[in-house]
Enzyme design. Structure first.
Site, PDB file in Angstrom:
ATOM      1  N   TYR A   1      -1.966  -0.387  11.069  1.00  0.00           N
ATOM      2  CA  TYR A   1      -2.086  -1.091   9.783  1.00  0.00           C
ATOM      3  C   TYR A   1      -0.872  -0.819   8.908  1.00  0.00           C
ATOM      4  O   TYR A   1      -0.185  -1.743   8.453  1.00  0.00           O
ATOM      5  CB  TYR A   1      -3.368  -0.658   9.054  1.00  0.00           C
ATOM      6  CG  TYR A   1      -3.351  -0.992   7.567  1.00  0.00           C
ATOM      7  CD1 TYR A   1      -3.361  -2.315   7.130  1.00  0.00           C
ATOM      8  CD2 TYR A   1      -3.293   0.022   6.603  1.00  0.00           C
ATOM      9  CE1 TYR A   1      -3.324  -2.616   5.759  1.00  0.00           C
ATOM     10  CE2 TYR A   1      -3.253  -0.274   5.239  1.00  0.00           C
ATOM     11  CZ  TYR A   1      -3.271  -1.595   4.825  1.00  0.00           C
ATOM     12  OH  TYR A   1      -3.219  -1.897   3.489  1.00  0.00           O
TER      13      TYR A   1
ATOM     14  N   THR B   1       0.824  -1.210   0.000  1.00  0.00           N
ATOM     15  CA  THR B   1       0.000   0.000   0.000  1.00  0.00           C
ATOM     16  C   THR B   1       0.860   1.262   0.000  1.00  0.00           C
ATOM     17  O   THR B   1       1.996   1.246   0.510  1.00  0.00           O
ATOM     18  CB  THR B   1      -0.893  -0.007   1.258  1.00  0.00           C
ATOM     19  OG1 THR B   1      -1.498   1.271   1.415  1.00  0.00           O
ATOM     20  CG2 THR B   1      -0.105  -0.301   2.531  1.00  0.00           C
ATOM     21  N   ASP B   2       0.290   2.352  -0.498  1.00  0.00           N
ATOM     22  CA  ASP B   2       0.994   3.641  -0.424  1.00  0.00           C
ATOM     23  C   ASP B   2       1.071   4.163   1.016  1.00  0.00           C
ATOM     24  O   ASP B   2       1.844   5.084   1.298  1.00  0.00           O
ATOM     25  CB  ASP B   2       0.317   4.682  -1.339  1.00  0.00           C
ATOM     26  CG  ASP B   2      -1.144   4.951  -1.009  1.00  0.00           C
ATOM     27  OD1 ASP B   2      -1.699   4.276  -0.114  1.00  0.00           O
ATOM     28  OD2 ASP B   2      -1.747   5.842  -1.653  1.00  0.00           O
ATOM     29  N   GLU B   3       0.275   3.570   1.920  1.00  0.00           N
ATOM     30  CA  GLU B   3       0.255   4.087   3.301  1.00  0.00           C
ATOM     31  C   GLU B   3       1.583   3.869   4.023  1.00  0.00           C
ATOM     32  O   GLU B   3       1.836   4.473   5.065  1.00  0.00           O
ATOM     33  CB  GLU B   3      -0.902   3.469   4.100  1.00  0.00           C
ATOM     34  CG  GLU B   3      -2.243   3.832   3.512  1.00  0.00           C
ATOM     35  CD  GLU B   3      -3.431   3.585   4.429  1.00  0.00           C
ATOM     36  OE1 GLU B   3      -3.229   3.352   5.637  1.00  0.00           O
ATOM     37  OE2 GLU B   3      -4.565   3.627   3.935  1.00  0.00           O
TER      38      GLU B   3
ATOM     39  N   LYS C   1       2.235  -3.255   7.321  1.00  0.00           N
ATOM     40  CA  LYS C   1       2.494  -3.424   5.882  1.00  0.00           C
ATOM     41  C   LYS C   1       3.932  -2.992   5.563  1.00  0.00           C
ATOM     42  O   LYS C   1       4.611  -3.617   4.746  1.00  0.00           O
ATOM     43  CB  LYS C   1       1.504  -2.607   5.055  1.00  0.00           C
ATOM     44  CG  LYS C   1       0.064  -3.107   5.087  1.00  0.00           C
ATOM     45  CD  LYS C   1      -0.132  -4.489   4.492  1.00  0.00           C
ATOM     46  CE  LYS C   1       0.062  -4.528   3.002  1.00  0.00           C
ATOM     47  NZ  LYS C   1      -0.295  -5.863   2.436  1.00  0.00           N
TER      48      LYS C   1
HETATM   49  P1  NAD Z   1      -9.673  -7.277   2.079  1.00  0.00           P
HETATM   50  O1  NAD Z   1      -9.681  -6.951   3.522  1.00  0.00           O
HETATM   51  O2  NAD Z   1     -10.896  -7.031   1.258  1.00  0.00           O
HETATM   52  O3  NAD Z   1      -9.282  -8.819   1.853  1.00  0.00           O
HETATM   53  C1  NAD Z   1      -8.244  -9.429   2.569  1.00  0.00           C
HETATM   54  C2  NAD Z   1      -8.364 -10.933   2.357  1.00  0.00           C
HETATM   55  O4  NAD Z   1      -7.302 -11.563   3.109  1.00  0.00           O
HETATM   56  C3  NAD Z   1      -9.675 -11.515   2.862  1.00  0.00           C
HETATM   57  O5  NAD Z   1     -10.200 -12.420   1.926  1.00  0.00           O
HETATM   58  C4  NAD Z   1      -9.292 -12.233   4.145  1.00  0.00           C
HETATM   59  O6  NAD Z   1     -10.114 -13.348   4.452  1.00  0.00           O
HETATM   60  C5  NAD Z   1      -7.860 -12.656   3.824  1.00  0.00           C
HETATM   61  N1  NAD Z   1      -7.077 -12.885   5.046  1.00  0.00           N
HETATM   62  C6  NAD Z   1      -6.988 -12.091   6.143  1.00  0.00           C
HETATM   63  N2  NAD Z   1      -6.198 -12.669   7.074  1.00  0.00           N
HETATM   64  C7  NAD Z   1      -5.763 -13.846   6.546  1.00  0.00           C
HETATM   65  C8  NAD Z   1      -4.921 -14.875   7.015  1.00  0.00           C
HETATM   66  N3  NAD Z   1      -4.373 -14.845   8.237  1.00  0.00           N
HETATM   67  N4  NAD Z   1      -4.686 -15.926   6.206  1.00  0.00           N
HETATM   68  C9  NAD Z   1      -5.248 -15.991   4.962  1.00  0.00           C
HETATM   69  N5  NAD Z   1      -6.065 -15.043   4.476  1.00  0.00           N
HETATM   70  C10 NAD Z   1      -6.323 -13.974   5.251  1.00  0.00           C
HETATM   71  O7  NAD Z   1      -8.426  -6.504   1.476  1.00  0.00           O
HETATM   72  P2  NAD Z   1      -8.163  -5.839   0.058  1.00  0.00           P
HETATM   73  O8  NAD Z   1      -8.657  -4.453   0.096  1.00  0.00           O
HETATM   74  O9  NAD Z   1      -8.594  -6.774  -0.990  1.00  0.00           O
HETATM   75  O10 NAD Z   1      -6.561  -5.760   0.083  1.00  0.00           O
HETATM   76  C11 NAD Z   1      -5.756  -6.795  -0.460  1.00  0.00           C
HETATM   77  C12 NAD Z   1      -4.304  -6.387  -0.379  1.00  0.00           C
HETATM   78  O11 NAD Z   1      -4.097  -5.169  -1.090  1.00  0.00           O
HETATM   79  C13 NAD Z   1      -3.809  -6.135   1.045  1.00  0.00           C
HETATM   80  O12 NAD Z   1      -2.500  -6.638   1.148  1.00  0.00           O
HETATM   81  C14 NAD Z   1      -3.812  -4.617   1.170  1.00  0.00           C
HETATM   82  O13 NAD Z   1      -2.857  -4.186   2.101  1.00  0.00           O
HETATM   83  C15 NAD Z   1      -3.458  -4.213  -0.240  1.00  0.00           C
HETATM   84  N6  NAD Z   1      -3.944  -2.893  -0.670  1.00  0.00           N
HETATM   85  C16 NAD Z   1      -5.275  -2.558  -0.550  1.00  0.00           C
HETATM   86  C17 NAD Z   1      -5.709  -1.315  -1.039  1.00  0.00           C
HETATM   87  C18 NAD Z   1      -7.160  -0.900  -0.955  1.00  0.00           C
HETATM   88  O14 NAD Z   1      -7.494   0.231  -1.298  1.00  0.00           O
HETATM   89  N7  NAD Z   1      -8.090  -1.751  -0.539  1.00  0.00           N
HETATM   90  C19 NAD Z   1      -4.789  -0.440  -1.621  1.00  0.00           C
HETATM   91  C20 NAD Z   1      -3.437  -0.827  -1.707  1.00  0.00           C
HETATM   92  C21 NAD Z   1      -3.043  -2.050  -1.249  1.00  0.00           C
HETATM   93  O1  DAU Z   2      -4.185   3.872   0.401  1.00  0.00           O
HETATM   94  C1  DAU Z   2      -4.382   2.497   0.346  1.00  0.00           C
HETATM   95  C2  DAU Z   2      -5.212   2.050   1.524  1.00  0.00           C
HETATM   96  O2  DAU Z   2      -6.553   2.476   1.270  1.00  0.00           O
HETATM   97  C3  DAU Z   2      -5.176   0.545   1.746  1.00  0.00           C
HETATM   98  O3  DAU Z   2      -3.866   0.166   2.083  1.00  0.00           O
HETATM   99  C4  DAU Z   2      -6.132   0.146   2.879  1.00  0.00           C
HETATM  100  O4  DAU Z   2      -6.159  -1.263   3.029  1.00  0.00           O
HETATM  101  C5  DAU Z   2      -7.528   0.632   2.522  1.00  0.00           C
HETATM  102  O5  DAU Z   2      -8.413   0.346   3.586  1.00  0.00           O
HETATM  103  C6  DAU Z   2      -7.498   2.136   2.262  1.00  0.00           C
HETATM  104  O6  DAU Z   2      -7.209   2.856   3.482  1.00  0.00           O
HETATM  105  P1  DAU Z   2      -7.966   4.226   3.882  1.00  0.00           P
HETATM  106  O7  DAU Z   2      -7.903   4.360   5.334  1.00  0.00           O
HETATM  107  O8  DAU Z   2      -7.512   5.343   3.035  1.00  0.00           O
HETATM  108  O9  DAU Z   2      -9.467   3.832   3.381  1.00  0.00           O
HETATM  109  P2  DAU Z   2     -10.918   3.963   4.050  1.00  0.00           P
HETATM  110  O10 DAU Z   2     -11.882   3.453   3.032  1.00  0.00           O
HETATM  111  O11 DAU Z   2     -10.992   3.390   5.400  1.00  0.00           O
HETATM  112  O12 DAU Z   2     -11.080   5.535   4.179  1.00  0.00           O
HETATM  113  C7  DAU Z   2     -10.905   6.411   3.075  1.00  0.00           C
HETATM  114  C8  DAU Z   2     -11.006   7.847   3.598  1.00  0.00           C
HETATM  115  O13 DAU Z   2     -12.362   8.083   3.997  1.00  0.00           O
HETATM  116  C9  DAU Z   2     -10.150   8.106   4.815  1.00  0.00           C
HETATM  117  O14 DAU Z   2      -9.652   9.423   4.735  1.00  0.00           O
HETATM  118  C10 DAU Z   2     -11.130   7.974   5.982  1.00  0.00           C
HETATM  119  C11 DAU Z   2     -12.429   8.444   5.398  1.00  0.00           C
HETATM  120  N1  DAU Z   2     -13.664   7.819   5.911  1.00  0.00           N
HETATM  121  C12 DAU Z   2     -13.721   6.466   6.010  1.00  0.00           C
HETATM  122  C13 DAU Z   2     -14.876   5.844   6.425  1.00  0.00           C
HETATM  123  C14 DAU Z   2     -14.953   4.336   6.554  1.00  0.00           C
HETATM  124  C15 DAU Z   2     -14.771   8.612   6.195  1.00  0.00           C
HETATM  125  O15 DAU Z   2     -14.744   9.857   6.093  1.00  0.00           O
HETATM  126  N2  DAU Z   2     -15.910   7.984   6.606  1.00  0.00           N
HETATM  127  C16 DAU Z   2     -16.023   6.642   6.734  1.00  0.00           C
HETATM  128  O16 DAU Z   2     -17.112   6.143   7.088  1.00  0.00           O
END
Ligand code: NAD
Ligand code: DAU
Length: 331
Positions: free
Chosen positions: A147, A120-122, A151
């Site tokens: 989190y 992630t970019d975080e 990562k």
């Molecule tokens: P998600 O939370 O939707 O899915 C995560 C999956 O991992 C789920 O299916 C869960 O059951 C599985 N999991 C959790 N713990 C586990 C364990 N101990 N063993 C096996 N499986 C397990 O997440 P996502 O949004 O699909 O993110 C996937 C990847 O991409 C992550 O590594 C996250 O850090 C990265 N990522 C997400 C975003 C985003 O915006 N969602 C952005 C950048 C990177």
């Molecule tokens: O940048 C990549 C990341 O993006 C991933 O690594 C994470 O797994 C993914 O969860 C996401 O993280 P964020 O914290 O940016 O996403 P989230 O959807 O939780 O929130 C997006 C923005 O919206 C953040 O600034 C918080 C705000 N927010 C979130 C929720 C759930 C609200 O204002 N209201 C809400 O109800």
């Protein structure tokens, strides 16, 4: 190719498997997923005949060793992913994100299997609001939350296993994804499903925080390019120039759903809330020829809203539990 996809029953992993089954039907795809609250068999239902789903923990060394031994490549998505959950209880994040990644690394080291680690970019922390600065591959790691620090730890383990043991691994750090099958705890699906269930959308703080939105299919097409032609040891940043502040995103959702622009609540802000993320993905575009296709954010949002309208049977059963948890936290 025999492909092992960890976390393939979650949001991004399931979309990755869907597209892989379409574009490389000759592949043998195995998904390893613990099916936590964030993973679901239903997310893989459209491809269930083409995919083997193993329910298990990515930190289970024996299981991971056996599955990696049978694979040509691993794409590692499995993680605990929600910042608010990490603030409430960091332990599962250490287990899955750090110990889980270590477990995958040890197995690919033993069996000399190619790894792509999804991050992630975080890990870079945040940027100032209003600045034009963007994250690049050389931005120093500076994670803010439980989190992002797990990562970051995982990324550093991957880098160390590359340097010390010659593991053939690439890393990608992507910005905020949106699209089908995203859990309703996350910002965009939470607001859409709040409207669909007659709840008011919830905005943290003033809504000035900026995220760099990318459609999940664009993230996954970049992962495909890196898996095919990425240079082992390299980190690639993935982003689609989609910077928007949260208030703007929320108001766009409200407009597309025919609601009043002020029909939402301001709620307690997230502790340590990162201000702004922005990705410079020039090296990925220039070296691997990747370009995002879903650059019309409003069109992507409209399609995502329609997907949630059409798939209440998938998200409906989770909605009350998620909102009850948020209500306890004043969010
Ligand atoms: P998600 O939370 O939707 O899915 C995560 C999956 O991992 C789920 O299916 C869960 O059951 C599985 N999991 C959790 N713990 C586990 C364990 N101990 N063993 C096996 N499986 C397990 O997440 P996502 O949004 O699909 O993110 C996937 C990847 O991409 C992550 O590594 C996250 O850090 C990265 N990522 C997400 C975003 C985003 O915006 N969602 C952005 C950048 C990177
Ligand atoms: O940048 C990549 C990341 O993006 C991933 O690594 C994470 O797994 C993914 O969860 C996401 O993280 P964020 O914290 O940016 O996403 P989230 O959807 O939780 O929130 C997006 C923005 O919206 C953040 O600034 C918080 C705000 N927010 C979130 C929720 C759930 C609200 O204002 N209201 C809400 O109800």
């Amino acid at each position: 190719m025999r492909l092992l996809v960890t976390g393939g029953a979650g949001f991004i992993g399931a979309n990755f498997v869907h597209s892989r089954v379409r574009t490389a039907p000759q592949d043998r795809v195995t998904v390893l997923d613990a099916l936590t609250y964030a993973g679901s068999r239903e997310a893989l239902a459209p491809v269930e005949d083409a995919v083997r789903l193993i329910e298990g923990d990515v930190a289970d060394a024996d299981l991971v060793d056996k599955l990696v031994a049978e694979a040509d490549a691993v794409v590692h998505f499995a993680a605990e992913t929600h910042v608010d959950n990490a603030l409430a209880d960091p332990e599962p994040f250490l287990h899955t994100n750090v110990v889980g990644t270590f477990t995958v690394l040890e197995a690919v080291r033993r069996h000399r299997v190619r790894l792509h680690h999804v991050s992630t970019d975080e890990v870079y922390g945040d940027l100032e609001l209003g600045s034009t600065q963007r994250f690049t591959e050389s931005t120093p790691y500076n994670p803010s939350s439980p989190y992002s620090s797990t990562k970051a730890a995982a990324d550093l383990l991957v880098r160390a296993w590359v340097r010390s043991y010659g593991v053939r691994a690439t890393i990608s750090n992507c910005s905020n994804n949106y699209g089908p099958y995203q859990h309703v705890e996350k910002f965009i699906p939470r607001q859409i499903t709040n409207v669909l269930t007659g709840r008011r959308p919830k905005l943290y703080g003033s809504g000035a925080n900026v995220r760099d939105w990318i459609h999940v299919d664009d993230h996954n097409s970049a992962v495909e390019r890196i898996l095919a032609d990425g240079q082992p040891g390299r980190t690639y940043l993935i982003g689609a120039d989609g910077e928007r502040d949260n208030l703007t995103v929320l108001r766009t959702i409200l407009r597309l759903m025919d609601r009043d622009p002020d029909d939402f609540d301001h709620v307690t802000d997230r502790a340590g809330h990162d201000l702004r993320y922005a990705i410079d993905s020039t090296p990925l575009r220039q070296e691997l020829g990747w370009t995002p296709r879903h650059t019309d954010f409003e069109a992507g949002l409209r399609a995502t809203i329609q997907w949630y309208r059409d798939n209440e049977s998938w998200w409906g059963p989770m909605k009350d539990t998620v909102e009850a948890k948020y209500a306890e936290r004043g969010q």
